[in-house]
Motif scaffolding. Sequence first.
Motif, mmCIF file in Angstrom:
data_model
loop_
_atom_site.group_PDB
_atom_site.id
_atom_site.type_symbol
_atom_site.label_atom_id
_atom_site.label_comp_id
_atom_site.label_asym_id
_atom_site.label_seq_id
_atom_site.Cartn_x
_atom_site.Cartn_y
_atom_site.Cartn_z
ATOM 1 N N UNK A 47 -22.112 134.781 91.181
ATOM 2 C CA UNK A 47 -22.950 135.749 91.868
ATOM 3 C C UNK A 47 -24.181 136.110 91.057
ATOM 4 N N UNK A 48 -24.001 136.282 89.738
ATOM 5 C CA UNK A 48 -25.136 136.610 88.880
ATOM 6 C C UNK A 48 -26.134 135.452 88.828
ATOM 7 N N UNK A 49 -25.619 134.236 88.754
ATOM 8 C CA UNK A 49 -26.522 133.080 88.700
ATOM 9 C C UNK A 49 -27.186 132.814 90.051
ATOM 10 N N UNK A 50 -26.626 133.336 91.130
ATOM 11 C CA UNK A 50 -27.325 133.250 92.416
ATOM 12 C C UNK A 50 -28.644 134.011 92.351
ATOM 13 N N UNK A 51 -28.646 135.139 91.636
ATOM 14 C CA UNK A 51 -29.888 135.905 91.464
ATOM 15 C C UNK A 51 -30.870 135.119 90.602
ATOM 16 N N UNK A 101 -9.704 125.810 85.970
ATOM 17 C CA UNK A 101 -10.842 125.941 86.880
ATOM 18 C C UNK A 101 -11.947 126.779 86.255
ATOM 19 N N UNK A 102 -11.579 127.858 85.559
ATOM 20 C CA UNK A 102 -12.573 128.716 84.910
ATOM 21 C C UNK A 102 -13.368 127.935 83.870
ATOM 22 N N UNK A 103 -12.682 127.133 83.075
ATOM 23 C CA UNK A 103 -13.364 126.327 82.060
ATOM 24 C C UNK A 103 -14.327 125.341 82.723
ATOM 25 N N UNK A 108 -19.850 123.549 84.143
ATOM 26 C CA UNK A 108 -20.812 123.127 85.161
ATOM 27 C C UNK A 108 -22.060 124.015 85.145
ATOM 28 N N UNK A 109 -21.860 125.317 84.977
ATOM 29 C CA UNK A 109 -23.001 126.235 84.905
ATOM 30 C C UNK A 109 -23.828 125.952 83.652
ATOM 31 N N UNK A 110 -23.169 125.675 82.527
ATOM 32 C CA UNK A 110 -23.895 125.317 81.313
ATOM 33 C C UNK A 110 -24.733 124.057 81.524
ATOM 34 N N UNK A 111 -24.161 123.081 82.243
ATOM 35 C CA UNK A 111 -24.881 121.830 82.480
ATOM 36 C C UNK A 111 -26.126 122.048 83.338
ATOM 37 N N UNK A 112 -26.043 122.984 84.284
ATOM 38 C CA UNK A 112 -27.162 123.215 85.204
ATOM 39 C C UNK A 112 -28.189 124.180 84.613
ATOM 40 N N UNK A 113 -27.723 125.287 84.010
ATOM 41 C CA UNK A 113 -28.631 126.348 83.576
ATOM 42 C C UNK A 113 -28.802 126.432 82.053
ATOM 43 N N UNK A 114 -27.959 125.715 81.309
ATOM 44 C CA UNK A 114 -28.023 125.811 79.858
ATOM 45 C C UNK A 114 -27.193 126.978 79.340
ATOM 46 N N UNK A 115 -27.109 127.081 78.014
ATOM 47 C CA UNK A 115 -26.296 128.132 77.390
ATOM 48 C C UNK A 115 -27.079 129.410 77.104
ATOM 49 N N UNK A 116 -28.381 129.361 77.199
ATOM 50 C CA UNK A 116 -29.192 130.540 76.890
ATOM 51 C C UNK A 116 -28.957 131.641 77.913
ATOM 52 N N UNK A 211 -27.187 137.595 81.511
ATOM 53 C CA UNK A 211 -26.487 136.578 82.288
ATOM 54 C C UNK A 211 -26.363 135.315 81.444
ATOM 55 N N UNK A 212 -25.129 134.896 81.212
ATOM 56 C CA UNK A 212 -24.848 133.681 80.451
ATOM 57 C C UNK A 212 -23.519 133.119 80.934
ATOM 58 N N UNK A 213 -23.233 131.839 80.648
ATOM 59 C CA UNK A 213 -22.021 131.223 81.195
ATOM 60 C C UNK A 213 -20.716 131.902 80.779
ATOM 61 N N UNK A 214 -20.702 132.629 79.665
ATOM 62 C CA UNK A 214 -19.458 133.230 79.195
ATOM 63 C C UNK A 214 -19.205 134.650 79.652
ATOM 64 N N UNK A 215 -20.042 135.201 80.524
ATOM 65 C CA UNK A 215 -19.874 136.616 80.883
ATOM 66 C C UNK A 215 -18.600 136.873 81.683
#
Length: 284
Positions: A47-51, A101-103, A108-116, A211-215
Amino acid sequence: MDSSWLLHLLNLLYELATLGLTTLGLAVVFGLLGVMNMAHGEFVMLGAYAVVTVQSWGWPLITAMPLALLVCGGVGWVVERWLIRPLYARPFDTLLATWALAILMRKLVEAVYGRDHRNIESTLTTPIEVIGIQYPVYRLFLLALTAALMLALALWYRRSSMGLRVRAMTGNPALAQALGINTTRLASQTFVVGMMLAGASGVLLAPLVRIEPGIGVDYLLDSFFVLVVGGLGTLSGFGGGVSIIGGTQSVLSALIDQTSGYAVVLILSILFLWLKPNGLFGRN
């Protein structure tokens, strides 16, 4: 007149509101279906990455909500149909499957948006004056929205026909099925609703958090603590858990530090698991 008490009160109510929003999806799935969804926090993350996505496309931020509901609802339906449904009778396997599934979702989010980490650029956090203090208007909006959402949920659960069927399914699944309730479809719908609520909470909190992949991990743990203390499957348990966990963590973080507040909440949750495993108001 010193208005610092009002600031502390609003901050406390805000902490309770955000905790309630992020716990609601897990309360539906874990409390009603008995599925400990370890990927709950990752749906909040989606949801956060949708924004983040709609902002990068130049779309209005309001379009993030339908996007998040569509994505989280679609992913939730696939997960329930092909991952959760075969494992309803095997809770430990469900926990392991959703943890995997969480991992996968984080990677997948890291691959698309990066870790920053990302921050949402918005004027929503602009403060306004409230009885002599400056307070962000968006936080006040979240307080009002959370109160309205909890009222709507209570009315739906107690008064609607679907709420009646859900209560019948959770109380006695075999009897509910014998009475003609399609428990398989109802469980799928309930799971999807829980995932959509998680995604919606991520959209609402995105302007206020990093917003980051580990939140998702923090949101999962806090939500689990709420349900352990309050109990599963009841509105009073949900409200009690949010009040105790959110209030304890907020007050101790303000008086001592955030680490101490989190440590006390963790110890409190362990004590409840040991001494009162059904929580304060949970169903047996």
